[in-house]
Design an enzyme around this catalytic site. Structure first.
Site, mmCIF file in Angstrom:
data_model
loop_
_atom_site.group_PDB
_atom_site.id
_atom_site.type_symbol
_atom_site.label_atom_id
_atom_site.label_comp_id
_atom_site.label_asym_id
_atom_site.label_seq_id
_atom_site.Cartn_x
_atom_site.Cartn_y
_atom_site.Cartn_z
ATOM 1 N N LYS A 126 -16.802 -9.596 44.799
ATOM 2 C CA LYS A 126 -16.777 -8.661 43.671
ATOM 3 C C LYS A 126 -18.215 -8.465 43.212
ATOM 4 O O LYS A 126 -18.890 -9.413 42.792
ATOM 5 C CB LYS A 126 -15.932 -9.273 42.552
ATOM 6 C CG LYS A 126 -15.940 -8.555 41.233
ATOM 7 C CD LYS A 126 -15.427 -7.144 41.292
ATOM 8 C CE LYS A 126 -14.041 -7.021 41.844
ATOM 9 N NZ LYS A 126 -13.522 -5.662 41.954
ATOM 10 N N HIS A 151 -4.789 -4.386 47.095
ATOM 11 C CA HIS A 151 -5.565 -4.718 45.900
ATOM 12 C C HIS A 151 -4.860 -5.783 45.069
ATOM 13 O O HIS A 151 -3.640 -5.953 45.155
ATOM 14 C CB HIS A 151 -5.716 -3.429 45.077
ATOM 15 C CG HIS A 151 -6.186 -3.618 43.675
ATOM 16 N ND1 HIS A 151 -5.336 -3.606 42.595
ATOM 17 C CD2 HIS A 151 -7.422 -3.836 43.172
ATOM 18 C CE1 HIS A 151 -6.040 -3.790 41.487
ATOM 19 N NE2 HIS A 151 -7.303 -3.929 41.805
ATOM 20 N N SER A 152 -5.627 -6.470 44.239
ATOM 21 C CA SER A 152 -5.007 -7.460 43.343
ATOM 22 C C SER A 152 -5.744 -7.530 42.010
ATOM 23 O O SER A 152 -6.936 -7.252 41.925
ATOM 24 C CB SER A 152 -5.062 -8.823 44.045
ATOM 25 O OG SER A 152 -5.287 -9.863 43.153
ATOM 26 N N ASN A 212 -9.595 1.258 45.239
ATOM 27 C CA ASN A 212 -8.459 1.059 44.355
ATOM 28 C C ASN A 212 -8.797 1.700 43.002
ATOM 29 O O ASN A 212 -8.249 1.343 41.974
ATOM 30 C CB ASN A 212 -8.126 -0.424 44.152
ATOM 31 C CG ASN A 212 -9.263 -1.206 43.535
ATOM 32 O OD1 ASN A 212 -10.095 -1.730 44.265
ATOM 33 N ND2 ASN A 212 -9.331 -1.283 42.206
#
Ligand code: GKR
Ligand code: MG
Length: 418
Positions: free
Chosen positions: A189, A316-317, A265
């Site tokens: 990230k 995605h999460s 996303n």
């Protein structure tokens, strides 16, 4: 089989101080656990976001579903649309795009739809992946999801994950997650530090993990121009670059010259975005997420669209618990063209889950449950504990930016930042 009652329980669980392009995670992550009860005594489970706006919308919709047959999912979708009366949700935390009326309905529909799949599986004695067309894999690979992070929430004791604020810290975090869970691919990230530092972290990961596919996701923190510079530097190193720049047109500008596929996303998050994205070839990989793509069957529709247009599919999460992980795993198992390791925040929650047997990764993958339905059972004591957390934690919606500003009043949310 008819729906007789629905419970929506907001819960909170401990979350480490994970940094992203809009701030930092607060000490608690919020979710809602949905239970759908039927006249045949079978109960189905669903899990969704815990933000107050969404919780309120789920609670507005729930009474409209009483008496409905658990197979009547089209009717369920339209009753929810009517109950919400054309309201569009908002993307307050700023990590997904703006919601429309239609995509708001899909989000509210999702946990009820998942619960109905759980009920149908339990009634038939078959796992949900069978009902979705059959599992094409016995275990679903997930990626190690790395975050820059502080050692501790301000004023609290350091957590067990340690600090990761530079390339060495990121590599150490990757080693810990790979050692613990056996992950075979890695996502970082980004959007936290200037791009050069994040490029350096990716190079350090490549050196430490020569064979792991790598990804970088700055959540649209870069201009198209910056994105292209990063793309050039990471040519041959990342399998895809996730949401480097904002919006479909910004992504298209980058995609036209970037050597690797772009994933999203953020700019393609609802069916109504797909036509434009295909027209300008903005993204080559869509990260599906049944929580906002309208549940499991609509996610399969998304998969068919991706197959048709030659678009890759990943998953995605957000911070989540085991009911979500079960649904993600059944869906991924029964989606042949989901060819990338899925994202999950699950390893960041070491404290608590609401299911009786929390999941364990085996060689970086979750074995697909083979028992009826989703294959998970609610742990009532744990649910009560997490519901109590929600009542006492003082949070009702995610606010990474506000939390960061408490500790650094000069922090500004900016997109793109670099
Ligand atoms: O949890 O900070 C986070 C992530 O940034 C999350 O909110 C994103 O939605 O994981 C997500 C992503 O891939 O963009
Ligand atoms: Mg992303």
């Amino acid at each position: 089989m008819k729906i007789t009652d629905i419970t929506t329980t907001p819960v909170a669980f401990r979350d480490p101080p994970l940094l992203n392009s809009v701030g930092v995670h607060e000490p608690w992550a919020l979710r809602t656990i949905v239970e759908v009860h039927t006249d045949e005594g079978i109960t189905g489970l669903g899990e969704s976001y815990g933000d107050i706006g969404h919780l309120t919308r789920m609670r507005t919709a729930a009474p409209a579903l009483l008496g409905l047959d658990v197979h009547a999912l089209n009717e369920m979708h339209s009753r929810i649309a009517t109950a919400l009366g054309g309201e569009a949700g908002s993307d307050r935390h700023g990590l997904t795009g703006p919601l429309t009326v239609e995509s708001t309905v899909d989000r509210v529909f999702s946990p009820f739809e998942v619960a109905c799949w759980d009920i149908r599986g339990k009634a038939l004695g078959r796992p949900v992946s069978d009902l979705l067309g059959g599992a094409v894999r016995t275990a679903v690979p997930y990626s190690a999801y790395l975050f820059y992070k502080w050692a501790a929430h301000p004023g609290a004791e350091p957590d067990e994950f340690g600090e990761a604020l530079d390339p060495a810290g990121i590599v150490e975090q990757a080693r810990m997650l790979v050692e613990r869970h056996g992950f075979g691919s890695i996502k970082l990230k980004g959007g936290v530090y200037p791009p050069d530092q994040e490029i350096e972290a990716i190079h350090a990961l490549r050196e430490a993990f020569p064979d792991h596919p790598l990804r970088l996701d700055p959540n649209a923190a870069w201009t198209p121009e910056t994105s292209l510079k990063v793309a050039e530097e990471l040519d041959g190193i990342v399998e895809y670059l996730e949401d480097p720049a904002p919006d479909i047109d910004g992504m298209a500008e980058v995609a036209a010259r970037a050597p690797m596929p772009l994933a999203t996303n953020m700019c393609v998050i609802a069916f109504e975005h797909i036509a434009r994205s295909v027209e300008v070839d903005a993204v080559q990989v869509i990260l599906s997420d049944h929580h906002y793509w309208g549940g499991l069957s609509r996610s399969k529709e998304l998969a068919a669209i991706c197959r048709t247009f030659g678009i890759g599919l990943s998953m995605h999460s957000n911070s989540h618990l085991g009911i979500s992980l079960a649904a993600m795993t059944h869906l991924a198992a029964a989606t042949p063209n989901l060819n990338y390791a899925c994202d999950t925040h699950y390893p960041w929650n070491v404290a608590d889950d609401v299911i009786t047997t929390p999941f364990t990764f085996v060689d970086g993958a979750i074995p697909v449950p083979t028992t009826p339905g989703l294959g998970v059972e609610l742990d009532r004591d744990a649910l009560a504990r997490l519901a109590e957390n929600y009542r006492t934690c003082g949070l009702v919606q995610r606010d990474d930016t506000g939390y960061m500003q408490k500790h650094d009043p000069s922090y500004e949310r900016k997109r793109p930042r670099w």
